[in-house]
Design a protein around this motif. Structure first.
Motif, PDB file in Angstrom:
ATOM      1  N   ASP A 114       0.840  -1.195   0.000  1.00 41.20           N
ATOM      2  CA  ASP A 114       0.000   0.000   0.000  1.00 41.20           C
ATOM      3  C   ASP A 114       0.877   1.248   0.000  1.00 41.20           C
ATOM      4  OD1 ASP A 114      -2.991  -0.976   0.714  1.00 41.20           O
ATOM      5  OD2 ASP A 114      -1.537  -2.210   1.806  1.00 41.20           O
ATOM      6  N   LEU A 158       0.506   5.582   0.474  1.00 39.16           N
ATOM      7  CA  LEU A 158      -0.240   6.796   0.773  1.00 39.16           C
ATOM      8  C   LEU A 158       0.660   7.968   0.407  1.00 39.16           C
ATOM      9  CD1 LEU A 158      -2.541   8.441   2.068  1.00 39.16           C
ATOM     10  CD2 LEU A 158      -1.459   8.015   4.302  1.00 39.16           C
ATOM     11  N   LEU A 210      -0.489  11.206  -9.733  1.00 38.68           N
ATOM     12  CA  LEU A 210      -0.980  10.509  -8.545  1.00 38.68           C
ATOM     13  C   LEU A 210      -2.480  10.274  -8.620  1.00 38.68           C
ATOM     14  CD1 LEU A 210       1.202  12.337  -5.908  1.00 38.68           C
ATOM     15  CD2 LEU A 210       1.276   9.875  -6.423  1.00 38.68           C
ATOM     16  N   ASP A 211      -3.218  11.218  -9.199  1.00 35.91           N
ATOM     17  CA  ASP A 211      -4.652  10.997  -9.409  1.00 35.91           C
ATOM     18  C   ASP A 211      -4.878   9.762 -10.280  1.00 35.91           C
ATOM     19  OD1 ASP A 211      -5.503  13.154  -7.901  1.00 35.91           O
ATOM     20  OD2 ASP A 211      -5.666  14.512  -9.613  1.00 35.91           O
ATOM     21  N   ASP A 250      -4.107   6.656  -8.382  1.00 31.25           N
ATOM     22  CA  ASP A 250      -5.209   6.410  -7.451  1.00 31.25           C
ATOM     23  C   ASP A 250      -6.373   5.757  -8.185  1.00 31.25           C
ATOM     24  OD1 ASP A 250      -7.342   6.644  -5.557  1.00 31.25           O
ATOM     25  OD2 ASP A 250      -6.298   8.297  -4.599  1.00 31.25           O
ATOM     26  N   GLU A 251      -6.717   6.269  -9.369  1.00 27.79           N
ATOM     27  CA  GLU A 251      -7.781   5.663 -10.174  1.00 27.79           C
ATOM     28  C   GLU A 251      -7.487   4.203 -10.486  1.00 27.79           C
ATOM     29  OE1 GLU A 251      -8.072   7.947 -13.705  1.00 27.79           O
ATOM     30  OE2 GLU A 251      -8.859   9.751 -12.723  1.00 27.79           O
ATOM     31  N   VAL A 278      -2.230   3.648  -5.561  1.00 27.82           N
ATOM     32  CA  VAL A 278      -1.869   4.513  -4.439  1.00 27.82           C
ATOM     33  C   VAL A 278      -3.135   5.162  -3.912  1.00 27.82           C
ATOM     34  CG1 VAL A 278       0.363   5.049  -5.544  1.00 27.82           C
ATOM     35  CG2 VAL A 278      -1.524   6.700  -5.672  1.00 27.82           C
ATOM     36  N   THR A 279      -3.025   5.718  -2.712  1.00 32.19           N
ATOM     37  CA  THR A 279      -4.047   6.629  -2.197  1.00 32.19           C
ATOM     38  C   THR A 279      -3.421   8.021  -2.213  1.00 32.19           C
ATOM     39  OG1 THR A 279      -5.061   4.958  -0.785  1.00 32.19           O
ATOM     40  CG2 THR A 279      -5.440   7.262  -0.199  1.00 32.19           C
ATOM     41  N   HIS A 280      -4.023   8.913  -2.995  1.00 33.00           N
ATOM     42  CA  HIS A 280      -3.454  10.250  -3.181  1.00 33.00           C
ATOM     43  C   HIS A 280      -4.268  11.275  -2.404  1.00 33.00           C
ATOM     44  CE1 HIS A 280      -2.920  13.979  -5.940  1.00 33.00           C
ATOM     45  NE2 HIS A 280      -2.036  14.001  -4.956  1.00 33.00           N
TER      46      HIS A 280
END
Length: 353
Positions: free
Chosen positions: A31, A33, A47-48, A51-52, A56-58
């Motif tokens: 994971d 972040l 990063l978007d 995330d899509e 990752v979690t952006h």
């Protein structure tokens, strides 16, 4: 499956982000972040997209910032997030830091197997210098810069700084830059800290230490490859961006000299190159990511051209060209410096008594 979370803060690092992510996916992190702030090179849009894709979690960290600055504001937000609370292991990293494991298949699983009692493992920096490279090239950092500080260093203390990979078992309640913070006094006695050589560490490491004991090897099982400089062109951009904690402070030759070590060749991370490249190829196969990466490379080149028209950055680049690689301080000279550091500490303690 054990969840290992890497937490990253970035600004204008899109040209390096995919390699960093590919390497750490290959070595076992599950994971990610990532906090971004004030990006002009498309890092936030990259990063978007990641995330899509579920990679990752952006989180955009555009302010306002508390007194601790941009990075600590991000960590405070992360402390409250579900992705952090659910992770089994945590590690805060920068985009110029790469975990380099020397046991088994070079993955986190192999490291944990080698240190089964550990609840915290110190990953000591190994500083990789510029190697005389003036021009930025769009090539993997881990394959471009292979000359580093000696395995045993006596000075400066920052050459022995570490980041902490630690079990998220409630012993520490807050993230920190180099080590976890806010220990639970009831849980603290059960914490078992080990260094990169596999040595059990004393109680100071549980609460205060941020650098390993220098004058001895610290990399037998694992190290943290740190590429703080890059090519000279990249350093000019980094200088303009400012320091990670105090972004309004321009970097200079002092920062460069304390990190430009090239005495020893270290290619150990290249054992991960096939797995990293496989991951990187998957990422670059996405047309959106490929376009964003190409645009970030073009942005870096344009930005350098703009900065070089300003005297402070032109002067900095000239100084870098004139500055030789940094000489590692030998033991006798380091003892001279350490003596005065100890005297200063003693006088400070007496003055505050």
């Amino acid at each position: 499956m054990m969840r290992c979370l890497a937490i990253l803060t970035v600004r204008n690092e899109a040209a390096f982000l995919l390699e960093w992510l590919a390497h750490h996916r290959a070595c076992g992190f599950t994971d990610f972040l990532v906090f971004s702030n004030d990006c002009q090179d498309g890092t936030d849009r990259m990063l978007d997209r990641l995330d899509e894709m579920g990679l990752v979690t952006h989180v955009r960290n555009d302010g306002p910032y508390d007194q601790g600055g941009i990075q600590f504001t991000a960590y405070k937000a992360a402390d409250r997030m579900e992705i952090v609370q659910e992770a089994d292991w945590l590690l805060t990293l920068d985009v110029d830091e790469f975990v380099n494991i020397h046991v088994g298949d070079q993955t986190l699983s192999a490291l944990f197997a080698a240190l089964p009692e550990a609840t915290a493992i110190t990953l000591t920096w190994r500083l990789f210098g510029c190697g005389g490279q003036a021009s930025y090239r769009d090539e993997p950092v881990t394959q471009t810069f292979t000359k580093a500080a000696p395995a045993v260093m006596y000075w400066p203390w920052r050459a022995a700084m570490f980041k902490t990979l630690y079990r998220n078992d409630g012993t520490y309640r807050k993230l920190g830059v180099h080590r976890p913070r806010a220990p639970d006094p009831d849980r603290l006695p059960g914490a078992r800290w080990f260094d990169g050589e596999g040595r059990a560490l004393d109680d100071k490491f549980r609460t205060t230490r941020i650098f390993s004991t220098y004058g001895r090897p610290n990399y037998g099982l694992v190290q943290l490859n740190h590429y703080p400089l890059g090519a000279m062109e990249s350093y000019v951009l980094k200088a303009a961006r400012g320091r990670a904690v105090h972004s309004d402070h321009m970097l200079g030759v002092d920062y460069w000299v304390e990190r430009n070590f090239t005495q020893e060749e270290d290619r150990s991370i290249l054992g991960m190159a096939p797995a990293m490249t496989e991951e990187l190829d998957r990422l670059r196969a996405d047309p959106v990511l490929a376009d964003l990466h190409a645009a970030s490379v073009a942005w870096r080149r344009d930005r350098f051209e703009t900065l070089m028209k300003q005297e402070p950055y032109r002067a900095l680049f000239g100084r870098l060209l004139m500055t030789p690689p940094t000489r590692a301080v030998p033991l006798n000279e380091a003892r001279f410096l350490v003596r005065y550091a100890n005297l200063a500490r003693q006088e400070g303690a007496e003055g505050s008594a």
